[in-house]
Design a protein around this motif. Structure first.
Motif, PDB file in Angstrom:
ATOM      1  N   GLY A  94       0.918  -1.187   0.159  1.00  0.00           N
ATOM      2  CA  GLY A  94      -0.001   0.178  -0.141  1.00  0.00           C
ATOM      3  C   GLY A  94       0.822   1.164   0.128  1.00  0.00           C
ATOM      4  O   GLY A  94       0.610   2.182   0.637  1.00  0.00           O
ATOM      5  N   GLY A  95       2.077   1.278  -0.631  1.00  0.00           N
ATOM      6  CA  GLY A  95       2.784   2.351  -0.732  1.00  0.00           C
ATOM      7  C   GLY A  95       3.759   2.725   0.518  1.00  0.00           C
ATOM      8  O   GLY A  95       4.586   3.576   0.432  1.00  0.00           O
ATOM      9  N   VAL A  98       0.990 -12.139  13.360  1.00  0.00           N
ATOM     10  CA  VAL A  98       1.458 -12.095  11.789  1.00  0.00           C
ATOM     11  C   VAL A  98       0.434 -11.664  10.931  1.00  0.00           C
ATOM     12  O   VAL A  98      -0.902 -11.561  11.173  1.00  0.00           O
ATOM     13  CB  VAL A  98       1.701 -13.538  11.631  1.00  0.00           C
ATOM     14  CG1 VAL A  98       3.043 -14.166  12.465  1.00  0.00           C
ATOM     15  CG2 VAL A  98       0.488 -14.332  11.781  1.00  0.00           C
ATOM     16  N   ALA A  99       0.922 -11.073   9.823  1.00  0.00           N
ATOM     17  CA  ALA A  99      -0.008 -10.618   8.790  1.00  0.00           C
ATOM     18  C   ALA A  99      -0.411 -11.748   7.810  1.00  0.00           C
ATOM     19  O   ALA A  99      -1.617 -11.591   7.228  1.00  0.00           O
ATOM     20  CB  ALA A  99       0.731  -9.626   7.918  1.00  0.00           C
ATOM     21  N   ALA A 142       1.178 -11.633  -2.791  1.00  0.00           N
ATOM     22  CA  ALA A 142       0.038 -11.228  -2.358  1.00  0.00           C
ATOM     23  C   ALA A 142       0.163  -9.854  -1.536  1.00  0.00           C
ATOM     24  O   ALA A 142      -0.355  -8.840  -1.717  1.00  0.00           O
ATOM     25  CB  ALA A 142      -0.633 -12.198  -1.542  1.00  0.00           C
ATOM     26  N   LEU A 143       1.466  -9.936  -0.863  1.00  0.00           N
ATOM     27  CA  LEU A 143       1.685  -8.707   0.066  1.00  0.00           C
ATOM     28  C   LEU A 143       2.123  -7.591  -0.825  1.00  0.00           C
ATOM     29  O   LEU A 143       1.687  -6.296  -0.430  1.00  0.00           O
ATOM     30  CB  LEU A 143       2.784  -9.250   1.317  1.00  0.00           C
ATOM     31  CG  LEU A 143       2.517 -10.151   2.098  1.00  0.00           C
ATOM     32  CD1 LEU A 143       3.592 -10.615   2.762  1.00  0.00           C
ATOM     33  CD2 LEU A 143       1.298  -9.432   3.158  1.00  0.00           C
ATOM     34  N   LYS A 203      -3.799  -4.730   6.785  1.00  0.00           N
ATOM     35  CA  LYS A 203      -4.951  -5.316   7.420  1.00  0.00           C
ATOM     36  C   LYS A 203      -5.277  -6.588   6.624  1.00  0.00           C
ATOM     37  O   LYS A 203      -5.321  -7.004   5.651  1.00  0.00           O
ATOM     38  CB  LYS A 203      -6.301  -4.440   6.980  1.00  0.00           C
ATOM     39  CG  LYS A 203      -6.041  -3.160   8.030  1.00  0.00           C
ATOM     40  CD  LYS A 203      -7.352  -2.155   7.696  1.00  0.00           C
ATOM     41  CE  LYS A 203      -7.151  -0.761   8.585  1.00  0.00           C
ATOM     42  NZ  LYS A 203      -7.834  -0.010   7.936  1.00  0.00           N
ATOM     43  N   ALA A 204      -5.891  -7.364   7.664  1.00  0.00           N
ATOM     44  CA  ALA A 204      -6.162  -9.053   7.602  1.00  0.00           C
ATOM     45  C   ALA A 204      -7.151  -8.995   6.454  1.00  0.00           C
ATOM     46  O   ALA A 204      -6.669  -9.718   4.978  1.00  0.00           O
ATOM     47  CB  ALA A 204      -6.581  -9.655   8.421  1.00  0.00           C
ATOM     48  N   ALA A 205      -8.045  -8.218   6.176  1.00  0.00           N
ATOM     49  CA  ALA A 205      -8.981  -8.444   4.847  1.00  0.00           C
ATOM     50  C   ALA A 205      -8.387  -8.221   3.592  1.00  0.00           C
ATOM     51  O   ALA A 205      -8.238  -8.792   2.431  1.00  0.00           O
ATOM     52  CB  ALA A 205     -10.211  -7.728   5.112  1.00  0.00           C
ATOM     53  N   ASP A 206      -7.396  -7.038   3.571  1.00  0.00           N
ATOM     54  CA  ASP A 206      -6.713  -6.496   2.276  1.00  0.00           C
ATOM     55  C   ASP A 206      -5.727  -7.713   1.884  1.00  0.00           C
ATOM     56  O   ASP A 206      -5.642  -8.029   0.827  1.00  0.00           O
ATOM     57  CB  ASP A 206      -6.022  -5.420   2.553  1.00  0.00           C
ATOM     58  CG  ASP A 206      -6.832  -4.233   2.620  1.00  0.00           C
ATOM     59  OD1 ASP A 206      -8.172  -4.351   2.186  1.00  0.00           O
ATOM     60  OD2 ASP A 206      -6.785  -2.977   3.296  1.00  0.00           O
TER      61      ASP A 206
END
Length: 390
Positions: free
Chosen positions: A38-39, A71-72, A309-310, A317-320
């Protein structure tokens, strides 16, 4: 930003996790500059936990990763006994998880998955029982036998799935004219296979199959020879995947056949490090002094998915992160990985499978795994044809 990884580092399933520390060291180098999410640049820490080959322990360490380490993303591999409880913990706690090295049916149906709904947080990449059955039978049809098959299906996640009358081996074998003798479930670690051997001898079994842990394969094969059971073909899942297990069998190991999920000759390249399958296996052998094993490719591929994915996620955030995992479409070192597409379930991405046979090696190794049937995945080259046992 932390990535959790759970696999069996100790216990009877430890060969499945043997390459993980090496793979994680490679990943520390690959992620040394961090990942932009996310930048924003995030340093990456990988936290490895040992399931100890125990489902209860696997669930406990997964909860530690989620609740204590925050953890993410969780990655997990190495039979239903590890991957299923870890996936369940992630589903319950709403943390994204990517798993592998479990046929998709024991992973999906073993967790009471609903085909209409799938799972919200857990995603899987591997082949299915339909693929292992196709490969085993493709190989057997090339050998002259009476088509009588003895099944060794233990009382565990894999054994119950492989022996299941609807999902497992019985139906497709019958449809192809093979007669299956299934003496029933047994406990892992059993010391006496006399009942199974007697049933196989009674029915004139010439092919033995099943899905057993390495110590049980050694016990069965040793007792079968002592008790005069001489099948023409022995094709076992799980137990015969690793060179160490075959070497431990001595001459009993020569000519045994097994499913092959990954080899140095697979025609795939890592999306992360740009290494070919051969380059990855060569690096492992140079770095460890050990012979390559099949899980190397899948441990590496899990991190390919994580990296992809990351780097596409809108935030940590988990959903993202979960949405980015679900939208993954990469060419990995184990083949294409994509969810929501032509797979059997929206949470399952299938990888190719072929059949291999262990042969004595001429070089510094004691044994080699040679691909002997690729009818199910013709893009993976063969190195020989299936030969009957002694």
């Amino acid at each position: 930003m932390k990535i959790g990884y759970v696999s069996p580092q100790t216990g009877p399933l430890a060969p499945f996790g043997e390459a993980d520390k090496w793979v994680i060291d490679q990943m520390k180098a690959a992620f040394k500059d961090g990942i932009a999410i996310g930048g924003k640049k995030h340093a990456v820490q990988i936290v490895l936990k040992d399931s100890q080959s125990n489902p209860n322990r696997a669930g406990e360490v997964a909860n530690d990763l989620i609740l204590k380490d925050k953890v993410a993303l969780v990655l997990t591999a190495g039979t239903p006994e590890t991957a299923n409880p870890v996936s369940d913990a992630c589903e319950l706690n709403e943390v994204p998880c990517v798993s592998s090295v479990v046929p998709w049916q024991p992973w999906f149906f073993g967790r009471k998955g609903d085909p209409a709904k799938g799972f919200a947080w857990t995603y899987h990449l591997f082949w299915g029982l339909e693929d292992v059955i196709a490969n085993f039978t493709n190989g057997w049809k090339g050998v002259a036998t009476n088509k009588k098959v003895g099944g060794l299906f233990p009382n565990d996640g894999d054994g119950n799935a492989w022996g299941d009358k609807e999902l497992g081996f019985p139906k497709p074998l019958a449809a192809q004219g093979f007669a299956l003798t299934d003496p029933g479930r047994f406990q892992n670690g059993t010391q006496d296979f006399s009942a199974q051997i007697a049933a196989f001898k009674r029915d004139g079994v010439e092919i033995v199959t099943g899905v057993v842990i390495p110590p049980d394969a050694k016990t069965f094969l040793t007792q079968a020879r002592q008790q005069g059971l001489r099948p023409k073909v022995v094709t076992l899942g799980k137990a015969l995947l690793f060179p160490g297990a075959i070497e431990a069998l001595g001459d009993l190991g020569h000519g045994l056949t097994t499913e092959v999920w990954w080899t140095p000759s697979h025609p795939f390249t890592s999306s992360l490090t740009k290494q070919s399958a051969k380059a990855l296996a060569d690096a492992y052998e140079a770095g460890t002094g050990k012979q390559w094993t099949q899980p190397i490719g899948f441990a590496h591929a899990l991190f390919e998915v994580a990296s992809s994915a990351l780097s596409r996620a809108k935030s940590v955030k988990a959903a993202d992160v979960r949405d980015a995992v679900a939208a993954t479409s990469i060419s990995s070192v184990v083949g294409p990985v994509k969810w929501g597409g032509p797979g059997p379930m929206k949470n399952v991405s299938k990888t190719p499978l072929v059949l291999g046979q262990w042969v004595p090696s001429t070089g510094k190794r004691k044994v080699e795994l040679v691909v002997v049937n690729n009818a199910a995945a013709p893009n993976i080259p063969t190195g020989g044809t299936l030969k009957p046992l002694g």
